[in-house]
Design a protein around this motif. Structure first.
Motif, mmCIF file in Angstrom:
data_model
loop_
_atom_site.group_PDB
_atom_site.id
_atom_site.type_symbol
_atom_site.label_atom_id
_atom_site.label_comp_id
_atom_site.label_asym_id
_atom_site.label_seq_id
_atom_site.Cartn_x
_atom_site.Cartn_y
_atom_site.Cartn_z
ATOM 1 N N THR A 109 0.832 -1.203 0.000
ATOM 2 C CA THR A 109 0.000 0.000 0.000
ATOM 3 C C THR A 109 0.863 1.249 0.000
ATOM 4 N N GLN A 111 3.988 1.531 -0.979
ATOM 5 C CA GLN A 111 4.721 1.634 -2.236
ATOM 6 C C GLN A 111 3.828 2.181 -3.337
ATOM 7 N N GLN A 112 2.570 1.761 -3.348
ATOM 8 C CA GLN A 112 1.648 2.251 -4.371
ATOM 9 C C GLN A 112 1.382 3.738 -4.181
ATOM 10 N N GLU A 113 1.246 4.153 -2.910
ATOM 11 C CA GLU A 113 1.044 5.574 -2.621
ATOM 12 C C GLU A 113 2.249 6.387 -3.070
ATOM 13 N N ILE A 115 4.398 5.530 -5.453
ATOM 14 C CA ILE A 115 4.396 5.523 -6.921
ATOM 15 C C ILE A 115 3.439 6.581 -7.454
ATOM 16 N N ASN A 116 2.268 6.680 -6.827
ATOM 17 C CA ASN A 116 1.270 7.662 -7.271
ATOM 18 C C ASN A 116 1.769 9.092 -7.075
ATOM 19 N N LEU A 117 2.447 9.335 -5.943
ATOM 20 C CA LEU A 117 2.960 10.681 -5.668
ATOM 21 C C LEU A 117 4.080 11.061 -6.631
ATOM 22 N N ARG A 119 4.468 9.900 -9.615
ATOM 23 C CA ARG A 119 3.815 10.133 -10.907
ATOM 24 C C ARG A 119 3.188 11.531 -10.952
ATOM 25 N N ASP A 120 2.561 11.924 -9.821
ATOM 26 C CA ASP A 120 1.978 13.273 -9.744
ATOM 27 C C ASP A 120 3.056 14.332 -9.923
ATOM 28 N N ASN A 123 4.200 14.627 -13.501
ATOM 29 C CA ASN A 123 3.191 15.175 -14.403
ATOM 30 C C ASN A 123 2.866 16.640 -14.144
ATOM 31 N N VAL A 142 3.540 18.031 -2.901
ATOM 32 C CA VAL A 142 3.762 16.661 -3.382
ATOM 33 C C VAL A 142 5.102 16.139 -2.878
ATOM 34 N N ASN A 145 5.105 15.152 0.834
ATOM 35 C CA ASN A 145 4.416 13.882 1.064
ATOM 36 C C ASN A 145 5.290 12.703 0.650
#
Length: 211
Positions: A109, A111-113, A115-117, A119-120, A123, A142, A145
């Motif tokens: 969980t 690691q996924q968070e 990865i999402n950050l 990516r944000d 972008n 960002v 976090n």
């Protein structure tokens, strides 16, 4: 010298979300009262002997009181729903480790968070309608976090992001900074302030011409 008054935390309560932020706040809170070391030990207090002197009794009492204080801080720093997870814990370390196991232990969980950050972050681009300050604040929200999740994120990487995603109107100022020093070692705050100053001057000239 830290205050010895007992004041359970009331400004932040963990309700199951943003555990990594709550941990930082709670750790700092306990450090302010010189109580963080209590969380890192699970050694039981030895019973007092019959020939114990007054100083030893006081020391034993202080150590026991610290444990109760830390346990109270942790219990008051979580919601009632989360409290059910640690209700049976008898030491601060046991309660702390239980929360860590449940809310940080699921690495997938986290690691996924992360990865999402990331990516944000990658972008992010500055909208022409936004100001320098607004864009910088969004980037740092960002980045902070990401860092709270334990990922090392250097300022030079943030600077690189800034200079490669600013609009064309900032290019002249960035070029002048490149002439002055290596952008890889320039302070992020210096870069933002320089670009913000340029933005303000541009806005002032715009209003002068409009008049």
């Amino acid at each position: 010298m830290a205050s010895t008054s007992f004041s359970p935390p009331s400004s932040f309560v963990f309700n199951g979300e943003n555990y990594h932020i709550w941990v930082v706040k709670m750790k700092t809170y306990l450090q302010a009262y010189n109580l963080w070391e209590v969380v890192n030990t699970n050694v039981k207090l030895a019973p007092l002997r019959d020939n114990t002197v007054v100083a030893q009794i006081k020391h034993h009492s202080d150590k026991r009181a610290k444990r109760y204080k830390v346990m109270s801080y942790i219990q008051n720093g979580i919601s009632n729903v989360i409290f059910t997870r640690i209700g049976a814990c008898t030491t601060p370390k046991e309660a702390w480790d239980k929360l860590k196991e449940e809310f940080q232990g699921f690495k997938k969980t986290g690691q996924q968070e992360l990865i999402n950050l990331i990516r944000d972050f990658e972008n992010l681009k500055m909208n022409e309608a936004k100001t320098i300050k607004q864009y910088a604040a969004k980037i740092m929200a960002v980045v902070n976090n990401i860092r709270l999740l334990g990922e090392e994120f250097t300022d030079s990487k943030v600077v690189e992001k800034v200079i490669t995603t600013f609009p064309e109107r900032c290019e002249s100022k960035i070029s002048s900074l490149e002439d002055l020093r290596d952008l890889s070692i320039i302070f992020l705050s210096k870069l933002i302030n320089a670009l913000y100053a340029q933005e303000q001057r541009r806005a002032s000239r715009h209003w002068e011409h409009a008049e």
